[in-house]
Design a protein around this motif. Structure first.
Motif, mmCIF file in Angstrom:
data_model
loop_
_atom_site.group_PDB
_atom_site.id
_atom_site.type_symbol
_atom_site.label_atom_id
_atom_site.label_comp_id
_atom_site.label_asym_id
_atom_site.label_seq_id
_atom_site.Cartn_x
_atom_site.Cartn_y
_atom_site.Cartn_z
ATOM 1 N N ARG A 49 0.829 -1.222 0.000
ATOM 2 C CA ARG A 49 0.000 0.000 0.000
ATOM 3 C C ARG A 49 0.860 1.268 0.000
ATOM 4 N N VAL A 50 1.807 1.301 -0.929
ATOM 5 C CA VAL A 50 2.663 2.489 -1.077
ATOM 6 C C VAL A 50 2.297 3.183 -2.391
ATOM 7 N N LEU A 51 1.795 4.398 -2.305
ATOM 8 C CA LEU A 51 1.480 5.176 -3.505
ATOM 9 C C LEU A 51 2.779 5.747 -4.067
ATOM 10 N N ALA A 52 3.046 5.496 -5.357
ATOM 11 C CA ALA A 52 4.296 5.965 -5.974
ATOM 12 C C ALA A 52 3.996 6.990 -7.063
ATOM 13 N N LEU A 53 4.669 8.122 -6.974
ATOM 14 C CA LEU A 53 4.469 9.217 -7.920
ATOM 15 C C LEU A 53 5.760 9.470 -8.681
ATOM 16 N N ASN A 54 5.665 9.618 -9.988
ATOM 17 C CA ASN A 54 6.841 9.923 -10.798
ATOM 18 C C ASN A 54 6.861 11.409 -11.134
ATOM 19 N N LEU A 55 7.924 12.096 -10.714
ATOM 20 C CA LEU A 55 8.074 13.522 -11.005
ATOM 21 C C LEU A 55 8.933 13.706 -12.244
ATOM 22 N N MET A 56 8.366 14.392 -13.221
ATOM 23 C CA MET A 56 9.087 14.609 -14.477
ATOM 24 C C MET A 56 9.119 16.095 -14.815
ATOM 25 N N SER A 57 10.252 16.534 -15.336
ATOM 26 C CA SER A 57 10.367 17.930 -15.768
ATOM 27 C C SER A 57 11.673 18.083 -16.519
ATOM 28 N N ALA A 58 11.886 19.270 -17.062
ATOM 29 C CA ALA A 58 13.184 19.613 -17.633
ATOM 30 C C ALA A 58 14.192 19.743 -16.488
ATOM 31 N N PRO A 59 15.493 19.674 -16.782
ATOM 32 C CA PRO A 59 16.479 19.893 -15.725
ATOM 33 C C PRO A 59 16.315 21.301 -15.134
ATOM 34 N N GLY A 60 16.429 21.398 -13.821
ATOM 35 C CA GLY A 60 16.418 22.716 -13.185
ATOM 36 C C GLY A 60 15.051 23.312 -12.914
ATOM 37 N N SER A 61 13.974 22.516 -13.062
ATOM 38 C CA SER A 61 12.631 23.048 -12.795
ATOM 39 C C SER A 61 12.286 23.045 -11.304
ATOM 40 N N GLY A 62 13.123 22.388 -10.527
ATOM 41 C CA GLY A 62 12.917 22.411 -9.074
ATOM 42 C C GLY A 62 12.224 21.178 -8.520
ATOM 43 N N LYS A 63 12.468 20.020 -9.117
ATOM 44 C CA LYS A 63 11.850 18.787 -8.609
ATOM 45 C C LYS A 63 12.317 18.492 -7.185
ATOM 46 N N THR A 64 13.629 18.584 -6.971
ATOM 47 C CA THR A 64 14.154 18.263 -5.646
ATOM 48 C C THR A 64 13.701 19.311 -4.627
ATOM 49 N N ALA A 65 13.664 20.571 -5.039
ATOM 50 C CA ALA A 65 13.181 21.631 -4.130
ATOM 51 C C ALA A 65 11.717 21.402 -3.773
ATOM 52 N N LEU A 66 10.915 20.970 -4.736
ATOM 53 C CA LEU A 66 9.512 20.665 -4.448
ATOM 54 C C LEU A 66 9.421 19.501 -3.452
ATOM 55 N N LEU A 67 10.272 18.488 -3.656
ATOM 56 C CA LEU A 67 10.264 17.355 -2.735
ATOM 57 C C LEU A 67 10.654 17.792 -1.324
ATOM 58 N N GLU A 68 11.661 18.654 -1.230
ATOM 59 C CA GLU A 68 12.083 19.131 0.098
ATOM 60 C C GLU A 68 10.928 19.837 0.805
ATOM 61 N N ALA A 69 10.263 20.741 0.089
ATOM 62 C CA ALA A 69 9.157 21.496 0.696
ATOM 63 C C ALA A 69 8.004 20.563 1.064
ATOM 64 N N THR A 70 7.738 19.585 0.189
ATOM 65 C CA THR A 70 6.629 18.649 0.418
ATOM 66 C C THR A 70 6.923 17.750 1.618
ATOM 67 N N ILE A 71 8.160 17.278 1.692
ATOM 68 C CA ILE A 71 8.539 16.403 2.814
ATOM 69 C C ILE A 71 8.451 17.159 4.130
ATOM 70 N N ARG A 72 8.942 18.385 4.147
ATOM 71 C CA ARG A 72 8.880 19.171 5.393
ATOM 72 C C ARG A 72 7.438 19.299 5.877
ATOM 73 N N ALA A 73 6.507 19.465 4.914
ATOM 74 C CA ALA A 73 5.103 19.687 5.294
ATOM 75 C C ALA A 73 4.382 18.401 5.680
ATOM 76 N N LEU A 74 4.735 17.284 5.042
ATOM 77 C CA LEU A 74 3.944 16.057 5.222
ATOM 78 C C LEU A 74 4.615 15.018 6.112
ATOM 79 N N GLN A 75 5.848 15.302 6.519
ATOM 80 C CA GLN A 75 6.647 14.327 7.246
ATOM 81 C C GLN A 75 5.939 13.764 8.475
ATOM 82 N N GLY A 76 5.164 14.602 9.148
ATOM 83 C CA GLY A 76 4.478 14.139 10.351
ATOM 84 C C GLY A 76 3.307 13.219 10.071
ATOM 85 N N SER A 77 2.671 13.384 8.898
ATOM 86 C CA SER A 77 1.430 12.647 8.645
ATOM 87 C C SER A 77 1.603 11.467 7.693
ATOM 88 N N LEU A 78 2.644 11.467 6.875
ATOM 89 C CA LEU A 78 2.857 10.357 5.945
ATOM 90 C C LEU A 78 4.312 9.896 6.034
#
Ligand code: MG
Ligand code: ZN
Length: 277
Positions: A49-78
């Protein structure tokens, strides 16, 4: 150039011209093998029961930065983990691990996309029983990642305000597969006169895409909440589907194998390919 798909990820060439650089039967077999492995990956995610999401973009669009912000916000609940795909370096995985989240780095060498067998190895290194949500950050490339099912469930496509707002029109194959589109770096909009969220939205809707669009700044956190709410909804929806024994699969280009059938290939002369890049 990509070692397996023949694609040069940062050029503007179309899926058709890329396909024309490949021996069609060999590439068809490669995708068939990939799809089989992807199904096995999805089965092991679904068992846990692990939901897997694939993040795709051009280089430098901020995928890792989005992940950092998302993890900081959701770390307590997921419970979250990340698979990072890059040609070289462990830099992105280190950024994720700095937040106390497990990250597995895949370095692809010359391949400009992740594939299901690379992700299978990464999955073996993760303790899926202890996860709710897995992000897979694909190699920065708007062309071939769309054709490779990794065994994930949803496609997320990022577009930064520093890129053209006509990206969906230029890369329709990828943007059509998006289950959600994130427009990142909106904090830079006041300094950019040639990107409009309205035009980017129009460009996506012209592809008959109904994907939700989340304009946000991963850097400042402005606009992040609707994206976080959508993620929580996706986890809930996935769990409901699993309870009902139903599968959740990402969109693939409708012609993702057919396009490579020999009769449908358009052979583009090498000279015109490099001219368009
Ligand atoms: Mg990255
Ligand atoms: Zn590739």
């Amino acid at each position: 150039m990509c070692g397996t798909c023949g694609c040069s990820g940062e050029s503007d060439h179309s899926a058709e011209s890329r396909a024309a650089t490949l021996a069609p039967p060999a590439f068809g077999n490669l995708l068939r093998r990939n799809d089989l492995q992807a199904e096995r990956n999805r089965q092991s995610l679904d068992r846990n029961r692990v939901l897997a999401l694939n993040l795709m973009s051009a280089p430098g669009s901020g995928k890792t930065a989005l992940l950092e912000a998302t993890i900081r916000a959701l770390q307590g609940s997921l419970r979250i983990a990340v698979i990072e795909g890059d040609l070289e370096t462990e830099n992105d995985a280190l950024r994720i691990r700095a937040l106390g989240v497990e990250a597995h780095q895949i370095t692809t060498g010359t391949a400009c996309h992740l594939d299901a067998s690379l992700v299978a190895k990464a999955l073996q290194a993760l303790d899926l029983e202890r996860l709710d949500l897995l992000f897979i950050e694909d190699v920065g490339n708007l062309v071939c990642p769309a054709s490779f099912d990794l065994g994930h469930h949803r496609n997320i496509v990022l577009l930064a305000a520093t890129e053209g707002d006509d990206k969906p029109a230029k890369y329709p194959v990828l943007f059509r597969t998006a289950d959600a589109v994130v427009i990142n770096k909106t904090d830079l909009l006041p300094f950019i006169d040639d990107f409009s969220i309205v035009r980017a939205t129009d460009s996506l809707r012209n592809l008959a895409s109904h994907a939700p669009i989340f304009p946000l700044s991963a850097k400042t956190g402005v606009g992040l909440q609707p994206w976080l709410d959508w993620l929580q909804q996706q986890v809930a929806r996935y769990r409901t589907l699993r309870d009902q024994g139903k599968a959740l699969r990402p969109s693939l280009p409708p012609d993702h194998r057919k396009i490579r059938a020999p009769t449908e290939l358009r052979f583009v002369p090498v000279a015109s390919q490099s001219a368009s890049g």
